[in-house]
Design an enzyme around this catalytic site. Structure first.
Site, PDB file in Angstrom:
ATOM      1  CG  HIS A   1     -81.259   2.955  44.466  1.00 34.49           C
ATOM      2  ND1 HIS A   1     -80.545   3.457  45.584  1.00 34.49           N
ATOM      3  CD2 HIS A   1     -81.745   4.312  43.919  1.00 34.49           C
ATOM      4  CE1 HIS A   1     -80.564   4.810  45.748  1.00 34.49           C
ATOM      5  NE2 HIS A   1     -81.407   5.324  44.619  1.00 34.49           N
TER       6      HIS A   1
ATOM      7  CG  HIS B   1     -79.339   9.423  47.533  1.00 38.94           C
ATOM      8  ND1 HIS B   1     -78.601   8.678  46.817  1.00 38.94           N
ATOM      9  CD2 HIS B   1     -80.559   9.181  46.767  1.00 38.94           C
ATOM     10  CE1 HIS B   1     -79.053   7.565  46.179  1.00 38.94           C
ATOM     11  NE2 HIS B   1     -80.472   8.095  45.854  1.00 38.94           N
TER      12      HIS B   1
ATOM     13  CD  GLU C   1     -84.964  11.978  46.675  1.00 33.60           C
ATOM     14  OE1 GLU C   1     -84.147  11.526  47.556  1.00 33.60           O
ATOM     15  OE2 GLU C   1     -85.806  11.347  46.068  1.00 33.60           O
TER      16      GLU C   1
END
Ligand code: HPA
Ligand code: ZN
Length: 339
Positions: free
Chosen positions: A26, A204, A207
């Site tokens: 990021h 994403h 996680e």
């Protein structure tokens, strides 16, 4: 190569210059704290509370990490700030042997989220990338990324930014942020728009959410890579499906350990996923937040799993194959990895 030092219990040190392909970084999350403090001082922004006594970012848990991340990002207010940030980040990556970096770019964090200025920010980031390519031999490609906890409306607007600037530099679209908020089906429209613009897709998932979160991202967003995805390990049928379908995971072990998902590198499932045939790649996510770097990740993994330079070379070759870049760029990367 499985050469060892004289002491058989210590794997050979991984050469920091080993060429690396990073697919999950990021841009704002890679900002060194000193860089952010410098901007805050210039602009008279008080964000002292996000740093600890050593000047490192301070956060308690994942939701707090997201808050600190957003507070740090408020100092990034102009295209020039992003130019400087991109150069600083790529310098660090190049020092760590990274030859190709796919970076998450979030229009929501560019100058307070005024999406009408996205092209100006992108132009500055691209200029920095060109300079870095010329002077440091590192290639950057951008994955425009929406933020899950900002909601589906904002995500659609960000997907429009991505679609309008899709090309040689912006090659992908993704989603980050709080996995506990909303459902992937809320973001189907945004991902469809990006796909139709020719962008390659990642999300994403897996996680903070379990295997179902990964399945939902695959079903509703139709992504070809998953950011993290490591909690797929809790469902071996899913692990086998990922392997069979060639869904590649962008694994960031140090990030997962720092945020408390796993107690140690040795307890991290990356080796088990790899052994079962899943395509895994290695990245640093938000390195200064997690006190990590590409070199530190490799050394910790070599220690935890006895991985050798040959293992890392194979992983980087897989990463180059999974990169969202054009074929001539991929060929160049594969040649450099072989050398
Ligand atoms: N997960 C979700 N969102 C993020 C992360 C992460 O690890 N890093 C920056 N934004
Ligand atoms: Zn991430």
């Amino acid at each position: 190569m499985t050469a060892r030092n004289d002491r058989t219990d210590i794997p050979e040190r991984i050469d920091p210059a080993l060429p690396k392909v990073e697919l999950h970084l990021h841009l704002e999350g890679a900002a060194p704290p000193g860089f952010i403090r410098g901007l805050a001082k210039e602009k008279h922004i008080d964000i002292a509370g996000i740093f600890d006594d050593h000047g490192h970012y301070r956060y308690r848990d994942f939701p707090d990490f997201l808050k600190v991340y957003e507070a740090a990002s408020t100092t990034l207010q102009t295209p020039e700030d992003f130019l400087r940030l991109t150069l600083a980040v790529l310098e660090q990556s190049a020092r760590d042997g990274v030859i190709y970096s796919e970076v998450f770019l979030s229009p929501d964090f560019c100058g307070g989220g005024d999406l009408s200025a996205w092209r100006e920010y992108l132009h500055a980031i691209e200029e920095a990338a060109q300079q870095a390519e010329n002077t440091m031999g590192i290639t950057l490609r951008g994955v425009v990324t929406c933020i899950r906890h900002f909601g589906p409306r904002k995500a659609r607007a960000v997907a429009r930014c991505a679609a309008e600037t899709a090309g040689d530099f912006i090659t992908g679209f993704g989603i980050a942020g709080n996995e506990a908020m909303g459902h992937p089906r809320d973001f189907t429209y945004a991902f469809d728009m990006a796909r139709e613009a020719g962008l390659r897709l990642t999300a994403h998932a897996g996680e903070w959410g379990g295997p179902q979160s990964v399945r939902d991202a695959l079903t509703h967003l139709r992504v070809e890579r998953i950011g993290h995805g490591v909690r797929a390990i809790e469902d071996l049928a899913l692990v086998d499906e990922l392997a069979e379908r060639g869904i590649v995971l962008e694994v960031c072990p140090g990030s997962n350990v720092a945020l408390g998902l796993y107690p140690s590198f040795a307890a991290h499932p990356v080796a088990r996923l790899r052994e079962r045939g899943v395509g895994i790649t290695l990245s640093t996510d938000d390195p200064p937040f997690f006190h990590t770097s590409n070199t530190r990740e490799y050394e910790a993994l070599a220690r935890a799993f006895d991985w050798s330079e040959a293992d890392f070379r194979a992983i980087n070759t897989d990463a180059a194959r999974a990169a969202f870049c054009d074929e001539p760029t991929r060929e160049r990367l594969l040649k450099r990895l072989e050398a």
